[in-house]
Design a protein around this motif. Structure first.
Motif, PDB file in Angstrom:
ATOM      1  N   THR A 265      30.783  30.791  39.051  1.00  0.00           N
ATOM      2  CA  THR A 265      30.706  30.531  40.505  1.00  0.00           C
ATOM      3  C   THR A 265      31.988  30.601  41.250  1.00  0.00           C
ATOM      4  O   THR A 265      32.030  30.306  42.630  1.00  0.00           O
ATOM      5  N   HIS A 266      33.064  30.700  41.066  1.00  0.00           N
ATOM      6  CA  HIS A 266      34.380  30.761  41.805  1.00  0.00           C
ATOM      7  C   HIS A 266      34.190  31.679  42.777  1.00  0.00           C
ATOM      8  O   HIS A 266      34.082  33.118  42.800  1.00  0.00           O
ATOM      9  N   PRO A 267      34.673  31.113  44.118  1.00  0.00           N
ATOM     10  CA  PRO A 267      34.183  32.233  45.198  1.00  0.00           C
ATOM     11  C   PRO A 267      35.311  33.544  45.223  1.00  0.00           C
ATOM     12  O   PRO A 267      34.977  34.480  45.855  1.00  0.00           O
ATOM     13  N   ALA A 268      36.285  33.636  44.578  1.00  0.00           N
ATOM     14  CA  ALA A 268      37.284  34.680  44.480  1.00  0.00           C
ATOM     15  C   ALA A 268      36.466  35.660  43.606  1.00  0.00           C
ATOM     16  O   ALA A 268      37.079  36.901  43.573  1.00  0.00           O
ATOM     17  N   ARG A 269      35.326  35.271  43.045  1.00  0.00           N
ATOM     18  CA  ARG A 269      34.854  36.281  42.304  1.00  0.00           C
ATOM     19  C   ARG A 269      34.157  37.594  43.203  1.00  0.00           C
ATOM     20  O   ARG A 269      33.849  38.534  42.762  1.00  0.00           O
ATOM     21  N   TRP A 270      33.985  37.081  44.364  1.00  0.00           N
ATOM     22  CA  TRP A 270      33.261  38.144  45.274  1.00  0.00           C
ATOM     23  C   TRP A 270      34.233  38.616  46.431  1.00  0.00           C
ATOM     24  O   TRP A 270      35.332  37.737  46.732  1.00  0.00           O
ATOM     25  N   CYS A 271      33.931  39.575  46.986  1.00  0.00           N
ATOM     26  CA  CYS A 271      34.600  39.925  48.473  1.00  0.00           C
ATOM     27  C   CYS A 271      33.711  40.351  49.562  1.00  0.00           C
ATOM     28  O   CYS A 271      32.686  41.139  49.073  1.00  0.00           O
ATOM     29  N   LEU A 272      34.013  39.848  50.797  1.00  0.00           N
ATOM     30  CA  LEU A 272      33.134  40.385  51.666  1.00  0.00           C
ATOM     31  C   LEU A 272      33.277  41.841  52.120  1.00  0.00           C
ATOM     32  O   LEU A 272      34.337  42.203  51.919  1.00  0.00           O
ATOM     33  N   ALA A 273      32.255  42.560  52.563  1.00  0.00           N
ATOM     34  CA  ALA A 273      32.300  43.940  52.781  1.00  0.00           C
ATOM     35  C   ALA A 273      30.821  44.398  53.675  1.00  0.00           C
ATOM     36  O   ALA A 273      30.233  43.559  53.599  1.00  0.00           O
ATOM     37  N   GLU A 274      31.097  45.336  54.184  1.00  0.00           N
ATOM     38  CA  GLU A 274      29.917  45.771  55.082  1.00  0.00           C
ATOM     39  C   GLU A 274      29.396  47.061  54.356  1.00  0.00           C
ATOM     40  O   GLU A 274      30.255  47.947  53.957  1.00  0.00           O
TER      41      GLU A 274
END
Length: 430
Positions: A265-274
């Motif tokens: 669940t740690h937020p750094a596991r994901w990265c915003l992208a378009e």
């Protein structure tokens, strides 16, 4: 909503409505890397207002002695903006329409990429893959910004191979039902942009179903019969390859410090992208040509024939074979083609030859040039150009599937001002 999806809804932060978009949004940090005056004009344009410019380190400044101080200031500004500026949020995706100077409208969906579904390691066959070889030396400066940051803001653009337009276009068709969250002009000729919140559970489920369809074995085998049975590819990196790689490197650095539960669940596991559809008419993919300097055109042609014979590539005059290109010198230009190329794309075969040639001609230098008139002008000054054919959009995914990644400097997606501007933010600390 499928929690294992490689691209999913996010808690996306936006600046307060009264902050002008023209001052807030700014172009990707890896643009105008030789043009300091652009970034000075950007600072003038943003002056007096909170701006995403204050959350990034433009690469034009990477050689400066004050980089550590700049990074510290970025982290400080992020803390300030997280509390005082980013006062609005979207829980879902943001549907984006970017009107370029040509008048074309590029559609996209902003959400979060699961870094566990992505790898830039050579030969990795993840659901999300880089389109070009990752130059690992470019990662540390970006890691310095991400390490210790409480926020991220994206310029990564992902591509979906979606000829049936199942993922993004159906959302665009219903934009009038959605809440508009921003609209305005982007600074310094960036064009017009508008964004709508996509939060309705039915629409989120539709996006997820389309994504699952695109990433299915059945769809993969139908699109790429030569690779039938291989691990499916769902999304490819179109722009911002090294920013996504830096997010991944930071996540891999952080993971050993977390419990198995925290890793889920740690937020750094994901990265915003378009994410955009590669088949959109607004996505222009142009070949990047090669030019050799300090060489003789006749010697290059002879070496090309020798190399082809040695590799059984079957070079011949004319465009009748599998991979054709133009060899252009100061006084002559010939169309040539390979019958049995050594790489999936023409650019890969040409690069194999150039590497062979330069190993034997230490005086030679190669440059990567975007448009044909510029190549022709350089050949008039003594350069020898390899003019590559128009880049077929289907070749981009085929090249990644068949070759692992494309050769570096294979293609360009639009001009500098048409790249993604930083607008949305997301927290990457708990």
């Amino acid at each position: 909503m499928n929690q294992t999806s490689c691209f999913s809804p996010a808690h996306i932060l936006l600046p307060a409505e009264q902050i002008p978009l023209e001052q807030w949004g700014c172009v990707a940090c890896d643009q105008f890397t030789s043009d300091r005056s652009y970034w000075e004009r950007a600072a003038e344009a943003a002056a007096g207002s909170p701006s995403a410019l204050n959350l990034i380190l433009p690469e034009v400044y990477l050689e400066e002695s004050d980089v550590p101080a700049r990074v510290a200031k970025i982290h400080e500004t992020m803390e300030d903006y997280a509390h005082n500026v980013l006062t609005r949020a979207v829980d879902g995706f943001i549907y984006v329409e970017r009107t370029e100077r040509s008048g074309r409208v590029r559609q996209g969906l902003v959400g979060k990429i699961d870094l566990e579904a992505y790898s830039y390691a050579q030969g990795a066959r993840q659901a999300i893959r880089p389109s070009e070889r990752t130059v690992e030396e470019r990662i540390p400066p970006r890691m310095a910004v991400r390490r210790g940051a409480c926020l991220e803001t994206p310029h990564v653009m992902m591509l979906a191979d979606d000829p049936a337009c199942t993922l993004i276009e159906p959302i665009g068709a219903r934009k009038n039902e959605l809440r508009k969250v921003y609209e305005g002009e982007l600074m310094l000729g960036g064009g017009h942009i508008a964004g709508w919140a996509v939060e309705d559970p039915a629409l989120l489920a539709r996006i997820d179903a389309a994504l699952q369809g695109l990433g299915s074995q059945e769809a993969f085998d139908a699109k790429y019969p030569e690779a039938r049975g291989a691990k499916p590819l769902t999304l490819a990196v179109g722009d911002g390859n090294h920013s996504l790689a830096s997010a991944k490197a930071y996540w891999e650095e952080l993971k050993p410090t977390l419990t198995p539960e925290q890793r889920e669940t740690h937020p750094a596991r994901w990265c915003l992208a378009e994410v955009c559809n590669v088949h959109s008419p607004a996505i222009e993919i142009e070949p990047i040509h090669r030019v050799l300097f300090n060489v003789d055109c006749g010697a290059v042609l002879l070496a090309l024939i020798t190399w082809s014979d040695g590799n059984m590539a079957g070079i011949c005059f004319g465009s009748s074979k599998k991979q054709s290109f133009t060899l252009a010198g100061p006084h002559i230009a010939n169309v040539l083609s390979f019958e049995d190329p050594v790489a999936p794309l023409t650019v890969g075969t040409i690069d194999e030859f150039i590497e062979y040639f330069m190993a034997r001609h230490k005086e030679a230098r190669v440059d990567y040039v975007h448009d044909e008139p510029a190549v022709r002008a350089l050949t008039k000054q003594g350069g020898v150009g390899f003019l590559l054919p128009p880049f077929e959009k289907s070749d981009l995914f085929k090249g990644i599937v068949m070759g692992g990644v494309l050769p570096r400097k294979t293609f360009s997606m639009g001009h500098a001002e048409e790249k993604r501007y930083y607008i949305e933010c997301r927290k990457i600390i708990e």
